[in-house]
Design an enzyme around this catalytic site. Structure first.
Site, PDB file in Angstrom:
ATOM      1  N   LYS A 247      28.958  36.384  34.128  1.00 31.69           N
ATOM      2  CA  LYS A 247      29.370  37.577  34.866  1.00 31.69           C
ATOM      3  C   LYS A 247      28.137  38.383  35.302  1.00 31.69           C
ATOM      4  O   LYS A 247      27.035  38.166  34.791  1.00 31.69           O
ATOM      5  CB  LYS A 247      30.323  38.421  34.002  1.00 31.69           C
ATOM      6  CG  LYS A 247      31.597  37.660  33.566  1.00 31.69           C
ATOM      7  CD  LYS A 247      32.371  37.122  34.730  1.00 31.69           C
ATOM      8  CE  LYS A 247      33.808  36.677  34.508  1.00 31.69           C
ATOM      9  NZ  LYS A 247      34.207  35.743  33.534  1.00 31.69           N
TER      10      LYS A 247
HETATM   11  C1  LIG Z   1      35.752  35.597  32.951  1.00 30.38           C
HETATM   12  C2  LIG Z   1      37.126  36.023  33.244  1.00 30.38           C
HETATM   13  C3  LIG Z   1      38.052  36.357  32.242  1.00 30.38           C
HETATM   14  C4  LIG Z   1      37.779  36.167  30.784  1.00 30.38           C
HETATM   15  O1  LIG Z   1      36.591  36.703  30.344  1.00 30.38           O
HETATM   16  P1  LIG Z   1      36.053  36.254  28.896  1.00 30.38           P
HETATM   17  O2  LIG Z   1      35.058  37.313  28.562  1.00 30.38           O
HETATM   18  O3  LIG Z   1      35.439  34.899  29.103  1.00 30.38           O
HETATM   19  O4  LIG Z   1      37.197  36.209  27.988  1.00 30.38           O
HETATM   20  C5  LIG Z   1      39.299  36.822  32.602  1.00 30.38           C
HETATM   21  N1  LIG Z   1      39.647  36.933  33.892  1.00 30.38           N
HETATM   22  C6  LIG Z   1      38.806  36.610  34.885  1.00 30.38           C
HETATM   23  C7  LIG Z   1      39.248  36.808  36.291  1.00 30.38           C
HETATM   24  C8  LIG Z   1      37.529  36.123  34.605  1.00 30.38           C
HETATM   25  O5  LIG Z   1      36.716  35.786  35.598  1.00 30.38           O
END
Ligand SMILES: *Cc1c(COP(=O)(O)O)cnc(C)c1O
Length: 396
Positions: free
Chosen positions: A207
């Site tokens: 992210k």
């Molecule tokens: C990455 C992501 C998640 C989950 O995030 P985590 O921290 O890996 O649990 C949920 N929704 C979307 C749209 C994502 O891109």
């Protein structure tokens, strides 16, 4: 600590490099790569030396910084956005027999969280131009069992928050924003995370802002913070006299101080990270040839945080062949995402091909091009050159 709403304009250039993340000309170019500076590495070492590794002072500091960013709203960290979404659903009282409306074009965590609390995900097709849930299709899917709506800001492009609030009000729908990809984005100048809903952020390594693994939940004012903390950690309440009680079943989903130190180190560079991403996205728009049959993302340089630069391949071009040929040219390509409702687990719930035609079309042709801080102008040129060469071969 305070950040202005990120108004990214086209004038930023790719000149502001971040040294550590830079790629060399012949390196394999991944589709993403975290940016970690020496100060962050030092901060993690300091935590390791402190003797306190689990959630402690760094987590509190990170939560305070996130709360400041979210205009003073309460924020609690988690070990993932998935855990934050599950806690939000529990806090909202969503459980067995309930329905939750969401997008079929998302990371599977969104829908999995709904299943985790025993509820049923109800998908609504996406809008072709934003690739986000088509809010105008939500009303038709509401039943007496509908408890919540989870909009997803795919690639960091925010779902229309005005339409969202109107819809939520007129149907008394609880909203949990899956802003896993949109930390740092804004809607009409208001940062994502400052609205009235539950908002889940992810700090997964891919992210824009990372803590290695991690997440956060922004809470509506009326939410019981103590309950949120219990749902995060085994349902435990600790009393000053050293005793404790367990009042409900909580998860084991707290963040560590190691992760929080990484997250705090990232916040310092937030502006710079977004400027670089926007500049690279801008360069893709300027460099990708318009006669290749590619469909580009919405050029939103005011609101998106450019978490990903995603294009749709022309109909008839094999995505697998495209990805393989790009890899042979030393370029990593991502797929975010294939549609959720066609995974085996979801087919068992009764979904099938043809249910959400727009999402299925987009999900079958979408690819994520490399975009991360430290990428250079020459890298974008190299990606665009390879795309042209490969599409000329694959387009018959
Ligand atoms: C990455 C992501 C998640 C989950 O995030 P985590 O921290 O890996 O649990 C949920 N929704 C979307 C749209 C994502 O891109």
């Amino acid at each position: 600590m305070q950040w202005p709403a990120l108004n990214i304009s086209l004038m930023f250039s790719v000149e502001h490099h971040m040294e550590q993340g830079q790629t060399k000309t012949n390196d394999f170019l991944p589709f993403t790569k975290p940016f970690i500076d020496e100060e962050t590495i030092g901060a993690v070492v300091a935590v390791l030396r402190s003797g306190w590794l689990t959630g402690g002072p760094k987590v509190l500091e990170f939560e305070r910084a996130l709360s400041t960013y979210c205009a003073g709203r309460s924020v609690r960290t988690f070990n993932s956005a998935t855990a934050a979404l599950i806690a939000a659903l529990r806090l909202a009282g969503v459980g067995v027999g309930d329905e939750v409306v969401t997008s079929p074009l998302t990371w599977v965590a969104t829908a999995n969280s709904v299943l985790e609390v025993g509820a049923r995900p109800v998908f609504v097709d996406i809008e072709y131009h934003t690739r986000n849930i088509d809010l105008s299709g939500v009303a038709d899917k509401l039943t007496p069992s509908t408890k919540a709506l989870i909009p997803v800001d795919l690639a960091g492009l925010p779902v229309d928050r005005d339409k969202l609030q109107t819809l939520a009000h007129s149907h008394a729908l609880l909203v949990i924003e899956d802003a896993a990809q949109s930390f740092g984005a804004n809607w009409k100048g208001r940062p994502v995370g400052t609205g009235p809903n539950f908002v889940a952020f992810s700090f997964h390594a891919n992210k824009n802002v990372t803590s290695g693994e991690g997440g956060a939940l922004v809470l509506p004012d009326e939410v019981d913070l103590a309950l949120c903390e219990r749902l995060r950690l085994q349902g435990v309440t600790r009393y000053p006299d050293g005793t404790m009680d367990v009042t409900e079943l909580g998860a084991k989903a707290n963040m560590s101080d190691i992760a929080a130190a990484i997250g705090l180190g990232q916040l310092v560079h937030m502006e710079n990270i977004y400027r670089q991403r926007a500049a690279l996205a801008c360069q893709y728009f300027a460099t990708l040839r318009s006669d290749m049959g590619l469909e580009l993302p919405l050029p939103d340089f005011e609101q998106s945080n450019w978490h990903m630069f995603q294009v749709l391949l022309p109909h008839g071009v094999s995505r697998a062949s495209f990805i393989e040929a790009m890899r042979a040219d030393g370029i990593g390509i991502g797929v975010h995402y294939s549609v959720v409702h066609l995974y085996s687990l979801y087919r068992k719930l009764g979904y099938g091909p043809g249910d959400f035609p727009v999402a299925e079309d987009v999900g079958s042709r979408i690819v994520t091009l490399p975009l991360f801080p430290g990428m250079r102008e020459t890298d974008v040129n190299r990606v665009c050159f390879s795309i042209e060469k490969i599409l000329l071969l694959l387009r018959k």
